[in-house]
Design an enzyme around this catalytic site. Structure first.
Site, PDB file in Angstrom:
ATOM      1  N   LYS A 250       0.837  -1.206   0.000  1.00  0.00           N
ATOM      2  CA  LYS A 250       0.000   0.000   0.000  1.00  0.00           C
ATOM      3  C   LYS A 250       0.871   1.256   0.000  1.00  0.00           C
ATOM      4  O   LYS A 250       0.689   2.163  -0.823  1.00  0.00           O
ATOM      5  CB  LYS A 250      -0.911   0.003   1.233  1.00  0.00           C
ATOM      6  CG  LYS A 250      -1.851   1.202   1.284  1.00  0.00           C
ATOM      7  CD  LYS A 250      -2.465   1.395   2.653  1.00  0.00           C
ATOM      8  CE  LYS A 250      -1.509   2.140   3.552  1.00  0.00           C
ATOM      9  NZ  LYS A 250      -2.133   2.589   4.814  1.00  0.00           N
TER      10      LYS A 250
ATOM     11  N   ASP B 290      -6.300   0.934   1.170  1.00  0.00           N
ATOM     12  CA  ASP B 290      -6.375   1.272   2.591  1.00  0.00           C
ATOM     13  C   ASP B 290      -7.729   0.837   3.138  1.00  0.00           C
ATOM     14  O   ASP B 290      -8.502   0.159   2.451  1.00  0.00           O
ATOM     15  CB  ASP B 290      -6.123   2.768   2.797  1.00  0.00           C
ATOM     16  CG  ASP B 290      -7.272   3.634   2.307  1.00  0.00           C
ATOM     17  OD1 ASP B 290      -8.140   3.113   1.562  1.00  0.00           O
ATOM     18  OD2 ASP B 290      -7.307   4.831   2.648  1.00  0.00           O
TER      19      ASP B 290
END
Length: 379
Positions: A247, A265
């Protein structure tokens, strides 16, 4: 003698003539009678039409046959009729349920077409899913044309550090904390040689400050030792840094190097499952499933659109469904507040007329009516 024979013969002839005359008359009479009788025979072709009529009437006779056998066929007909009616009665509830369900939804939800669009998302074809997903992204692009990474940064180093610090906290809190950190430690070399206790004190407002201090000092040392103090622009290199996962790596690649990536997320995970883009729960599998629905060039902006929508409208606990611009495309419409006036009160940041998360937002955001966030400790 001959005269007598001749006279006798003559008499016989005359008698015969009379007989023959009579016979002729009778023959004539018989002929006329036979002619009369034969006349119908000559008219027989005309009588063929009645014969045809008779044959035409035969089906009528056949149709009349059921009247002669009413018991069996009428009984079977009577048995068949209830079967049909019972079958109709059995099938009747199914369509009624299909009709009643939407009516209940429309009774309480004004924008019921949203449920109709994806009433059975599991039965949605891949083509239909791709079209719906891409349409949602286009709609969000119109709602958030100024979408951008909500972390303040000036270079890749600041972005990678800020992204690591954003775990388990808001971007606003990170933006209020990093100015002091970067003012004291502007380069990887400076932060790699920093005193952990001093860094912990600066990072305390972000939460989990000890673990985060260890990560940012560790990644700074790795940058100095392995990459000459420069942030690498490859995924396989970024994920080797302490505290950096896929991420964080995609945030850096997409926003510091312009290389497409999907940022999975908490907001992204929640929304793509609500929209039935995927049922996966593992971030890597979500990334793969959603990435397959869009061209690679859309990945970075898609991440911004989804995350912005999750922060402003489609909240975790109580989404503002009544104020959602993509309600007709959302299978989860109705999970949150559907009343427009009540939903309006649930909006956040610029949608509610409040400041955003960045202290130094892009000019496009300010031009669109966004407001800069206040610094730490202000107001």
């Amino acid at each position: 003698m001959s005269a007598e024979r001749d006279s006798a013969v003559g008499e016989q002839i005359s008698d015969g003539g009379r007989k023959t005359a009579k016979a002729a008359k009778t023959a004539a009479a018989g002929g006329s009678a036979s002619a009369k009788k034969a006349a119908p025979a000559r008219k027989a072709p005309a009588r063929k039409t009645p014969a045809k009529k008779a044959t035409a009437k035969k089906p009528a006779a056949r149709k009349a046959a059921p009247a002669r056998e009413p018991a069996a066929k009428q009984a079977s007909a009577r048995k068949a009729a209830p079967a049909k009616s019972s079958a109709a009665l059995k099938k009747a509830p199914a369509p009624r349920k299909q009709v009643v369900a939407p009516k209940k939804a429309t009774a309480s939800v004004p924008a019921a077409p949203a449920r109709t669009v994806a009433a059975h998302p599991q039965g949605e074809s891949l083509t239909a899913l791709v079209r719906r997903a891409r349409r949602i992204n286009r709609e969000l692009a119109e709602v958030y044309p100024y979408a951008h990474p909500e972390l303040d940064f000036e270079n890749p180093f600041q972005l990678v550090v800020a992204t690591v610090l954003s775990a388990q906290t808001t971007d606003l809190r990170v933006n209020q904390t990093t100015p002091a950190l970067f003012a004291k430690y502007p380069t990887p070399e400076d932060l790699a040689a920093a005193d952990p206790e001093e860094v912990e004190e600066i990072l305390r407002p972000t939460g989990f400050f000890r673990a985060k201090t260890k990560s940012v000092i560790g990644l700074s040392k790795a940058l100095v030792e392995q990459f000459g103090g420069e942030v690498p622009g490859r995924l396989e290199d970024l994920v080797k840094l302490p505290g950096v996962g896929r991420k964080t790596a995609f945030v850096v690649l997409g926003n510091a190097f312009g290389r497409p990536g999907i940022t999975v997320d908490t907001h992204f995970q929640r929304l793509v499952r609500r929209w039935k883009w995927t049922d996966e729960t593992d971030p890597d599998k979500i990334e793969a499933a959603v990435g397959a629905l869009f061209p690679k060039s859309d990945w970075t902006d898609l991440s911004h659109h989804v995350i912005w929508h999750g922060r402003r409208i489609c909240h975790a606990r109580k989404p503002a469904c009544g104020a959602c611009p993509i309600a007709p495309l959302c299978p989860a419409y109705g999970e949150g507040e559907t009343d427009p006036e009540k939903a309006e009160k649930l909006l956040k940041y610029e949608k509610a007329g409040r400041p955003g998360q960045r202290l130094r937002p892009p000019q496009a955001y300010l031009d669109a009516g966004g407001r800069a966030a206040p610094p730490l400790g202000a107001g």
